[in-house]
Design a protein around this motif. Structure first.
Motif, mmCIF file in Angstrom:
data_model
loop_
_atom_site.group_PDB
_atom_site.id
_atom_site.type_symbol
_atom_site.label_atom_id
_atom_site.label_comp_id
_atom_site.label_asym_id
_atom_site.label_seq_id
_atom_site.Cartn_x
_atom_site.Cartn_y
_atom_site.Cartn_z
ATOM 1 N N GLU A 30 39.501 35.534 41.105
ATOM 2 C CA GLU A 30 39.411 34.814 42.376
ATOM 3 C C GLU A 30 40.578 35.165 43.307
ATOM 4 O O GLU A 30 40.388 35.362 44.506
ATOM 5 N N ALA A 31 41.762 35.274 42.754
ATOM 6 C CA ALA A 31 42.934 35.610 43.569
ATOM 7 C C ALA A 31 42.845 37.019 44.153
ATOM 8 O O ALA A 31 43.493 37.317 45.153
ATOM 9 N N ASN A 32 42.036 37.871 43.537
ATOM 10 C CA ASN A 32 41.916 39.269 43.971
ATOM 11 C C ASN A 32 40.522 39.613 44.483
ATOM 12 O O ASN A 32 40.146 40.787 44.524
ATOM 13 N N LYS A 33 39.767 38.601 44.910
ATOM 14 C CA LYS A 33 38.365 38.820 45.279
ATOM 15 C C LYS A 33 38.173 39.683 46.517
ATOM 16 O O LYS A 33 37.066 40.180 46.744
ATOM 17 N N THR A 34 39.207 39.902 47.320
ATOM 18 C CA THR A 34 39.050 40.812 48.462
ATOM 19 C C THR A 34 39.156 42.271 48.030
ATOM 20 O O THR A 34 38.730 43.152 48.764
ATOM 21 N N ARG A 35 39.717 42.520 46.839
ATOM 22 C CA ARG A 35 39.830 43.888 46.325
ATOM 23 C C ARG A 35 38.907 44.140 45.144
ATOM 24 O O ARG A 35 38.420 45.249 44.973
ATOM 25 N N ILE A 36 38.678 43.117 44.324
ATOM 26 C CA ILE A 36 37.661 43.186 43.261
ATOM 27 C C ILE A 36 36.490 42.392 43.819
ATOM 28 O O ILE A 36 36.431 41.172 43.711
ATOM 29 N N VAL A 37 35.557 43.090 44.470
ATOM 30 C CA VAL A 37 34.553 42.400 45.277
ATOM 31 C C VAL A 37 33.358 41.899 44.474
ATOM 32 O O VAL A 37 32.589 41.071 44.961
ATOM 33 N N LEU A 38 33.217 42.373 43.253
ATOM 34 C CA LEU A 38 32.154 41.893 42.373
ATOM 35 C C LEU A 38 32.579 42.176 40.944
ATOM 36 O O LEU A 38 33.120 43.244 40.651
ATOM 37 N N ALA A 39 32.374 41.201 40.056
ATOM 38 C CA ALA A 39 32.778 41.361 38.665
ATOM 39 C C ALA A 39 31.870 40.529 37.783
ATOM 40 O O ALA A 39 31.352 39.499 38.212
ATOM 41 N N GLY A 40 31.699 40.973 36.556
ATOM 42 C CA GLY A 40 30.916 40.198 35.612
ATOM 43 C C GLY A 40 30.915 40.825 34.232
ATOM 44 O O GLY A 40 31.281 41.985 34.053
ATOM 45 N N ALA A 41 30.501 40.017 33.259
ATOM 46 C CA ALA A 41 30.438 40.462 31.864
ATOM 47 C C ALA A 41 29.211 41.335 31.644
ATOM 48 O O ALA A 41 28.191 41.176 32.314
ATOM 49 N N LEU A 42 29.331 42.243 30.695
ATOM 50 C CA LEU A 42 28.193 43.060 30.251
ATOM 51 C C LEU A 42 27.853 42.666 28.821
ATOM 52 O O LEU A 42 28.743 42.480 27.993
ATOM 53 N N ARG A 43 26.545 42.526 28.578
ATOM 54 C CA ARG A 43 26.053 42.135 27.255
ATOM 55 C C ARG A 43 25.028 43.164 26.789
ATOM 56 O O ARG A 43 24.275 43.690 27.608
ATOM 57 N N PRO A 44 24.936 43.395 25.474
ATOM 58 C CA PRO A 44 23.923 44.322 24.976
ATOM 59 C C PRO A 44 22.489 43.799 25.151
ATOM 60 O O PRO A 44 21.550 44.574 25.265
ATOM 61 N N GLY A 45 22.325 42.482 25.174
ATOM 62 C CA GLY A 45 21.016 41.864 25.350
ATOM 63 C C GLY A 45 21.162 40.529 26.049
ATOM 64 O O GLY A 45 22.267 39.984 26.167
ATOM 65 N N VAL A 46 20.050 39.963 26.477
ATOM 66 C CA VAL A 46 20.051 38.736 27.273
ATOM 67 C C VAL A 46 20.800 37.591 26.592
ATOM 68 O O VAL A 46 21.599 36.905 27.216
ATOM 69 N N ASP A 47 20.560 37.365 25.335
ATOM 70 C CA ASP A 47 21.159 36.228 24.635
ATOM 71 C C ASP A 47 22.353 36.610 23.769
ATOM 72 O O ASP A 47 22.765 35.840 22.907
ATOM 73 N N GLU A 48 22.917 37.782 23.997
ATOM 74 C CA GLU A 48 24.029 38.247 23.173
ATOM 75 C C GLU A 48 25.372 37.991 23.850
ATOM 76 O O GLU A 48 25.436 37.773 25.056
ATOM 77 N N HIS A 49 26.421 37.998 23.052
ATOM 78 C CA HIS A 49 27.781 37.762 23.557
ATOM 79 C C HIS A 49 28.259 38.961 24.369
ATOM 80 O O HIS A 49 27.879 40.100 24.093
#
Length: 99
Positions: A30-49
């Motif tokens: 959040e503090a860097n949202k002007t430079r990291i404009v989109l971020a998120g986790a990647l999972r091997p499958g829909v219900d996986e960690h």
């Protein structure tokens, strides 16, 4: 400014970092949202960690993107096994894209 993409792979056995430090990680994003404009986790499958992540940057240089990556609590605490940083472009027929 240049758009970069970082794809992260996480270390196995470091789930405690996500569990115990996700608040710090999210505050960093959040503090860097002007430079990291989109971020998120990647999972091997829909219900996986999550097993990694993806960030899109709008920064002046690869060095700036690397400095952000290496300042993230997840990186500092060893969750990130590796990352692949690439310049990202798009075909002109997509027009303006606001992230």
């Amino acid at each position: 400014m240049t758009r970069f993409v970082a794809i992260f792979e996480d270390n196995v056995g470091f789930d405690w970092v996500r569990r115990d430090h996700s608040g710090e990680h999210l505050a960093f994003l959040e503090a860097n949202k002007t430079r990291i404009v989109l971020a998120g986790a990647l999972r091997p499958g829909v219900d996986e960690h999550p097993s990694g992540g993806l960030w899109i940057f709008d920064v002046a240089s690869a060095d700036e993107a690397i400095a952000l990556i290496e300042s993230d609590p997840y990186f500092k605490l060893g969750l990130r096994k590796s990352y692949d940083l690439r310049v990202w472009g798009k075909p002109p027929f997509y027009g303006a894209v606001t992230l």
